[in-house]
Design a protein around this motif. Structure first.
Motif, PDB file in Angstrom:
ATOM      1  N   ILE A   3     -31.678  29.075 -15.504  1.00 15.97           N
ATOM      2  CA  ILE A   3     -32.876  29.440 -14.740  1.00 15.97           C
ATOM      3  C   ILE A   3     -32.582  29.162 -13.267  1.00 15.97           C
ATOM      4  CG2 ILE A   3     -35.354  29.084 -14.455  1.00 15.97           C
ATOM      5  CD1 ILE A   3     -34.611  29.943 -17.324  1.00 15.97           C
ATOM      6  N   PRO A   4     -32.534  30.189 -12.434  1.00 14.64           N
ATOM      7  CA  PRO A   4     -32.216  29.962 -11.022  1.00 14.64           C
ATOM      8  C   PRO A   4     -33.321  29.206 -10.292  1.00 14.64           C
ATOM      9  CG  PRO A   4     -32.646  32.296 -11.425  1.00 14.64           C
ATOM     10  CD  PRO A   4     -32.726  31.601 -12.745  1.00 14.64           C
ATOM     11  N   ALA A   5     -32.935  28.512  -9.250  1.00 13.11           N
ATOM     12  CA  ALA A   5     -33.903  27.824  -8.400  1.00 13.11           C
ATOM     13  C   ALA A   5     -34.907  28.850  -7.884  1.00 13.11           C
ATOM     14  CB  ALA A   5     -33.186  27.153  -7.234  1.00 13.11           C
ATOM     15  N   GLY A   6     -36.160  28.482  -7.866  1.00 15.31           N
ATOM     16  CA  GLY A   6     -37.204  29.372  -7.374  1.00 15.31           C
ATOM     17  C   GLY A   6     -37.774  30.307  -8.423  1.00 15.31           C
ATOM     18  N   ALA A   7     -37.205  30.315  -9.615  1.00 16.18           N
ATOM     19  CA  ALA A   7     -37.706  31.210 -10.664  1.00 16.18           C
ATOM     20  C   ALA A   7     -39.161  30.925 -10.999  1.00 16.18           C
ATOM     21  CB  ALA A   7     -36.838  31.104 -11.914  1.00 16.18           C
ATOM     22  N   ASP A   8     -39.541  29.662 -10.899  1.00 10.78           N
ATOM     23  CA  ASP A   8     -40.915  29.293 -11.227  1.00 10.78           C
ATOM     24  C   ASP A   8     -41.930  29.884 -10.241  1.00 10.78           C
ATOM     25  OD1 ASP A   8     -39.866  27.584  -9.256  1.00 10.78           O
ATOM     26  OD2 ASP A   8     -41.281  25.996  -9.765  1.00 10.78           O
ATOM     27  N   ARG A  50     -34.841  24.756 -39.428  1.00  8.02           N
ATOM     28  CA  ARG A  50     -34.476  23.429 -38.912  1.00  8.02           C
ATOM     29  C   ARG A  50     -34.627  23.352 -37.391  1.00  8.02           C
ATOM     30  NH1 ARG A  50     -28.789  23.806 -40.933  1.00  8.02           N
ATOM     31  NH2 ARG A  50     -29.451  25.922 -40.616  1.00  8.02           N
ATOM     32  N   ASN A  51     -34.568  24.492 -36.733  1.00  4.60           N
ATOM     33  CA  ASN A  51     -34.717  24.573 -35.278  1.00  4.60           C
ATOM     34  C   ASN A  51     -35.434  25.890 -34.977  1.00  4.60           C
ATOM     35  OD1 ASN A  51     -34.435  24.016 -32.562  1.00  4.60           O
ATOM     36  ND2 ASN A  51     -32.417  24.930 -32.431  1.00  4.60           N
ATOM     37  N   PRO A  52     -36.732  25.947 -35.284  1.00  4.60           N
ATOM     38  CA  PRO A  52     -37.438  27.230 -35.186  1.00  4.60           C
ATOM     39  C   PRO A  52     -37.551  27.757 -33.761  1.00  4.60           C
ATOM     40  CG  PRO A  52     -38.972  25.451 -35.660  1.00  4.60           C
ATOM     41  CD  PRO A  52     -37.587  24.862 -35.703  1.00  4.60           C
ATOM     42  N   ALA A  53     -37.700  29.050 -33.685  1.00  2.00           N
ATOM     43  CA  ALA A  53     -37.944  29.705 -32.396  1.00  2.00           C
ATOM     44  C   ALA A  53     -39.263  29.174 -31.830  1.00  2.00           C
ATOM     45  CB  ALA A  53     -38.012  31.219 -32.578  1.00  2.00           C
ATOM     46  N   ALA A  54     -39.406  29.251 -30.530  1.00  5.26           N
ATOM     47  CA  ALA A  54     -40.602  28.746 -29.861  1.00  5.26           C
ATOM     48  C   ALA A  54     -41.853  29.474 -30.338  1.00  5.26           C
ATOM     49  CB  ALA A  54     -40.461  28.911 -28.349  1.00  5.26           C
ATOM     50  N   ASP A  55     -42.935  28.712 -30.462  1.00  2.00           N
ATOM     51  CA  ASP A  55     -44.259  29.267 -30.726  1.00  2.00           C
ATOM     52  C   ASP A  55     -44.809  29.744 -29.390  1.00  2.00           C
ATOM     53  OD1 ASP A  55     -46.951  29.785 -31.135  1.00  2.00           O
ATOM     54  OD2 ASP A  55     -47.343  27.904 -32.199  1.00  2.00           O
ATOM     55  N   LEU A  56     -44.816  31.036 -29.176  1.00  4.22           N
ATOM     56  CA  LEU A  56     -45.223  31.612 -27.900  1.00  4.22           C
ATOM     57  C   LEU A  56     -46.731  31.620 -27.706  1.00  4.22           C
ATOM     58  CD1 LEU A  56     -42.700  34.584 -27.863  1.00  4.22           C
ATOM     59  CD2 LEU A  56     -42.442  32.321 -26.812  1.00  4.22           C
ATOM     60  N   THR A  57     -47.478  31.240 -28.749  1.00  2.00           N
ATOM     61  CA  THR A  57     -48.935  31.214 -28.642  1.00  2.00           C
ATOM     62  C   THR A  57     -49.443  29.883 -28.096  1.00  2.00           C
ATOM     63  OG1 THR A  57     -49.377  30.344 -30.872  1.00  2.00           O
ATOM     64  CG2 THR A  57     -49.097  32.743 -30.651  1.00  2.00           C
ATOM     65  N   ASP A  58     -48.588  28.897 -28.003  1.00  2.00           N
ATOM     66  CA  ASP A  58     -48.966  27.556 -27.567  1.00  2.00           C
ATOM     67  C   ASP A  58     -49.358  27.586 -26.088  1.00  2.00           C
ATOM     68  OD1 ASP A  58     -49.161  24.880 -26.858  1.00  2.00           O
ATOM     69  OD2 ASP A  58     -47.291  24.301 -27.835  1.00  2.00           O
ATOM     70  N   LEU A  64     -45.458  25.195 -18.510  1.00  2.00           N
ATOM     71  CA  LEU A  64     -44.027  24.893 -18.485  1.00  2.00           C
ATOM     72  C   LEU A  64     -43.174  26.121 -18.197  1.00  2.00           C
ATOM     73  CD1 LEU A  64     -43.705  22.593 -21.623  1.00  2.00           C
ATOM     74  CD2 LEU A  64     -43.821  21.908 -19.214  1.00  2.00           C
ATOM     75  N   ASN A  65     -43.720  27.275 -18.493  1.00  2.00           N
ATOM     76  CA  ASN A  65     -42.951  28.511 -18.410  1.00  2.00           C
ATOM     77  C   ASN A  65     -43.712  29.588 -17.646  1.00  2.00           C
ATOM     78  OD1 ASN A  65     -40.595  27.893 -20.266  1.00  2.00           O
ATOM     79  ND2 ASN A  65     -42.315  27.401 -21.588  1.00  2.00           N
ATOM     80  N   PRO A  66     -43.787  29.466 -16.325  1.00  2.00           N
ATOM     81  CA  PRO A  66     -44.421  30.535 -15.551  1.00  2.00           C
ATOM     82  C   PRO A  66     -43.608  31.833 -15.670  1.00  2.00           C
ATOM     83  CG  PRO A  66     -43.412  28.913 -14.093  1.00  2.00           C
ATOM     84  CD  PRO A  66     -43.288  28.385 -15.486  1.00  2.00           C
ATOM     85  N   ASP A  67     -44.162  32.901 -15.161  1.00  2.00           N
ATOM     86  CA  ASP A  67     -43.578  34.240 -15.324  1.00  2.00           C
ATOM     87  C   ASP A  67     -42.067  34.303 -15.086  1.00  2.00           C
ATOM     88  OD1 ASP A  67     -46.240  34.915 -15.632  1.00  2.00           O
ATOM     89  OD2 ASP A  67     -46.333  36.214 -13.865  1.00  2.00           O
ATOM     90  N   GLY A  68     -41.620  33.803 -13.951  1.00  2.00           N
ATOM     91  CA  GLY A  68     -40.199  33.903 -13.611  1.00  2.00           C
ATOM     92  C   GLY A  68     -39.308  33.137 -14.567  1.00  2.00           C
ATOM     93  N   VAL A  69     -39.776  32.003 -15.058  1.00  2.00           N
ATOM     94  CA  VAL A  69     -38.993  31.221 -16.013  1.00  2.00           C
ATOM     95  C   VAL A  69     -38.873  31.986 -17.326  1.00  2.00           C
ATOM     96  CG1 VAL A  69     -38.921  29.078 -17.354  1.00  2.00           C
ATOM     97  CG2 VAL A  69     -39.505  29.015 -14.912  1.00  2.00           C
TER      98      VAL A  69
END
Length: 108
Positions: A3-8, A50-58, A64-69
């Motif tokens: 994730i590049p600097a400023g992506a957030d 054992r390592n599920p994909a992220a729950d995108l509804t949370d 934690l994850n703005p658009d650019g991230v």
């Protein structure tokens, strides 16, 4: 994650329209749902229990994850768990996925 600097500080370019969301949903269904699940719950058929994909509804993920991230997570991936999509989709399609994924988040 690469994730590049400023992506957030980056935001979805342009207005989000019904066409943008339809594109995002199509790309998501074709490329992301197999791990993140049709509704974004992280329960797709290829998600590792054992390592599920992220729950995108949370809703917590929104802060934690703005658009650019989110864009750079989609664009660069984190192999082997999450593939890199920069060679498979356009930047416009990746931003459309960002817009669509935001519609999956539950209200906080």
């Amino acid at each position: 994650w690469n994730i590049p600097a400023g992506a957030d500080k980056e935001a979805i370019p342009g207005a989000v329209t019904a066409a943008t969301l339809a594109t995002g949903q199509g790309v998501y269904t074709a490329n992301c749902a197999k791990c993140h699940g049709p509704a974004g719950l992280g329960d797709g058929s290829d998600s590792d229990p054992r390592n599920p994909a992220a729950d995108l509804t949370d809703p917590f993920r929104g802060d934690l994850n703005p658009d650019g991230v989110v864009f750079y997570r989609v664009w660069n991936g984190k192999p082997p768990a999450m593939p890199t999509f920069s060679t498979q989709i356009t930047r416009e399609q990746a931003w459309a996925v960002v817009a669509y994924v935001k519609t999956l988040r539950k209200a906080a």
